[in-house]
Design an enzyme around this catalytic site. Structure first.
Site, PDB file in Angstrom:
ATOM      1  CE  LYS A 124     -45.689  29.982  30.990  1.00 29.07           C
ATOM      2  NZ  LYS A 124     -46.519  28.767  31.012  1.00 29.07           N
ATOM      3  CG  ASP A 164     -48.809  30.823  32.852  1.00 30.40           C
ATOM      4  OD1 ASP A 164     -48.829  29.623  32.568  1.00 30.40           O
ATOM      5  OD2 ASP A 164     -48.340  31.233  33.942  1.00 30.40           O
TER       6      ASP A 164
HETATM    7  N1  GLU Z   1     -49.822  28.592  30.206  1.00 28.21           N
HETATM    8  C1  GLU Z   1     -50.320  27.293  29.881  1.00 28.21           C
HETATM    9  C2  GLU Z   1     -49.286  26.263  30.233  1.00 28.21           C
HETATM   10  O1  GLU Z   1     -48.553  26.443  31.199  1.00 28.21           O
HETATM   11  C3  GLU Z   1     -50.857  27.198  28.448  1.00 28.21           C
HETATM   12  C4  GLU Z   1     -49.888  27.535  27.370  1.00 28.21           C
HETATM   13  C5  GLU Z   1     -50.494  27.597  25.970  1.00 28.21           C
HETATM   14  O2  GLU Z   1     -51.682  27.336  25.810  1.00 28.21           O
HETATM   15  O3  GLU Z   1     -49.728  27.877  25.049  1.00 28.21           O
HETATM   16  O4  GLU Z   1     -49.168  25.224  29.644  1.00 28.21           O
END
Ligand code: GLU
Length: 447
Positions: A124, A164
């Site tokens: 993240k 996100d």
């Molecule tokens: N932010 C999204 C999640 O919490 C997607 C992450 C992504 O596609 O890599 O899963």
């Protein structure tokens, strides 16, 4: 392994990292029993290793606003775990971003990605940059400055960021443009959530919301219920809420509320297609106000300042906004108003007291890491298309997403079914994700 001992150690080491500690506590509590049946995990200190990110990058992001003033933010990328695949997870741009928030999200992502059936590790990143009130030009300059630092930490087989909260298609476009200039390569696999004409997957923007509704359908089916005709309350009005509203409507449910930081919009006759389209306009405006829906659709949407979506009577609650957005008091209000199911779409959207209340009051509950995994799963499908230099049709992607959500539900049932036949989805999702990552770590030795 004793959850209590590990938590005491982490609390002493990371005081004040409340979101991170909350996420770890929830997982450890639910895996403790299974973990202790595997002495090989204990010998390899799997849990002690799993709760620490592999590495954290922190960097300064300096950019110039429209008034010509120099602005400084902090950027992060947390590469949490790469046992089953390259680091994968979104970027969050929000004023409240801290290392604690991103550590919790990276930790959750590791288990979520393991549930998707695809080979992706957990990561993240993001920044304390606040998109609210910023112009498109400011957002572009910030994204470019952010990528100037990030680009050397990422790669299609190394670490693949995506969107996100605060990062959608527009931001991914600006980020990718800068990456391409710096790397001098048209390396589409380095980011997901791209535009469909330049390597993005069809259905990726809708995928988190669609996947959440497919999961909800599976859960309701397992409980002998149907979503048709149900009243649904949704929090937020961003990308995830938008996708959830589209699919809820398609499946014959009635979305009676959406919300924002300013309050809630109740829609007694249900959200319409036109209103769903307007959610995109509201998001692009950077105003971060749900009241705009009531202004645009008088007589159909009714705004109340300072109230949450959970104050509107519904059958099914879908938190789609932010962590800890649904408290124990909200859970009680939902039940008092007739709600009988809550599928958490946001990451850790429900506070521990709310989850406890749902589970002890006969309200069906499933956690974000299972419910919202369709987003990152479709990112995984985007990576596959990029690696093969092809693009699948919407039908193909949707079929795969259906299959993945069904299989996530099956894993929850397999690991979460209780002696009385009910399913503890929190336990099921945590154990299923954990077992996969733990086994891979064991097989790869002490590193
Ligand atoms: N932010 C999204 C999640 O919490 C997607 C992450 C992504 O596609 O890599 O899963």
């Amino acid at each position: 392994m004793k959850t209590k001992d590990i938590m005491a150690r982490l609390q002493a080491k990371y005081p004040g990292e409340s979101e991170y500690l909350q996420a770890v506590q929830e997982v450890l509590e639910s895996i403790e029993e299974v973990y202790n049946q595997h002495p090989e995990f204990e010998r390899a200190k799997i849990v002690e290793r799993m709760v620490e990110p592999d590495r954290i990058f922190t960097f300064r992001v300096t950019w110039v606003d429209d008034q010509g003033e120099v602005q400084t933010n902090t950027g992060y990328r947390i590469q949490f775990n790469s046992a089953i695949g390259p680091y994968k997870g979104g970027l969050r741009f929000h004023r409240a971003v801290t290392p604690s928030m991103l550590k919790f999200l990276g930790f959750e992502q590791t288990f979520k990605n393991a549930l998707t059936t695809l080979p992706m590790g957990g990561a993240k990143g993001g920044s304390d940059f606040d998109p609210k009130g910023k112009t498109d030009a400011e957002i572009m300059r910030f994204c470019q400055a952010f990528m100037l630092e990030l680009w050397q930490c990422i790669g299609p087989d190394q670490d693949i960021p995506a969107g996100d909260v605060g990062v959608g298609g527009r931001e991914i476009g600006f980020l990718y443009g800068m990456y391409k200039k710096l790397a001098r390569e048209y390396n589409t696999g380095v980011l997901t959530g791209k535009g469909s004409t330049w390597g993005g997957s069809i259905l990726r923007p809708e995928a988190t919301g669609f996947g959440a509704l497919y999961f909800t359908q599976n859960l309701l089916h397992h409980a002998g219920k149907d979503i048709k005709g149900c009243k649904v309350a949704v929090s937020g009005f961003g990308n995830v809420a938008w996708g959830a509203c589209i699919k809820a409507l398609e499946l014959g449910a009635k979305v009676v509320a959406i919300s924002g930081p300013d309050g809630v919009c109740a829609m007694p006759e249900g959200i319409t297609k036109e209103m769903i389209d307007y959610m995109l306009v509201m998001r692009a405006s950077n105003r971060d106000r749900v009241e705009d829906m009531a202004t645009r659709f008088p007589g159909q949407a009714f705004f109340t300042a300072g109230k949450k979506a959970w104050s509107v009577p519904c059958d099914i609650a879908l938190p789609c906004a932010f962590q800890n957005e649904l408290s124990e008091d909200d859970a009680k209000e939902l039940k008092a108003n007739g709600c009988w199911c809550c599928c958490e779409v946001s990451n850790m959207g429900c506070q521990p007291g709310a989850i406890h209340f749902f589970q002890h009051n006969g309200i069906l509950f499933a956690p974000g890491k299972a419910v919202n995994a369709g987003g990152v799963a479709t990112s995984g499908l985007e990576m596959t298309q990029n690696a093969e230099h092809i693009s699948w049709s919407g039908k193909e992607v949707d079929e795969k997403l259906h299959f993945i959500m069904k299989s996530i539900h099956e894993q929850c049932v397999k690991f979460g079914t209780q002696p009385d036949g009910s399913v503890d989805y929190v336990k099921g999702a945590n154990i299923a994700g954990f077992m996969k990552v733990a086994q891979a770590m064991l097989e790869q030795g002490t590193i």
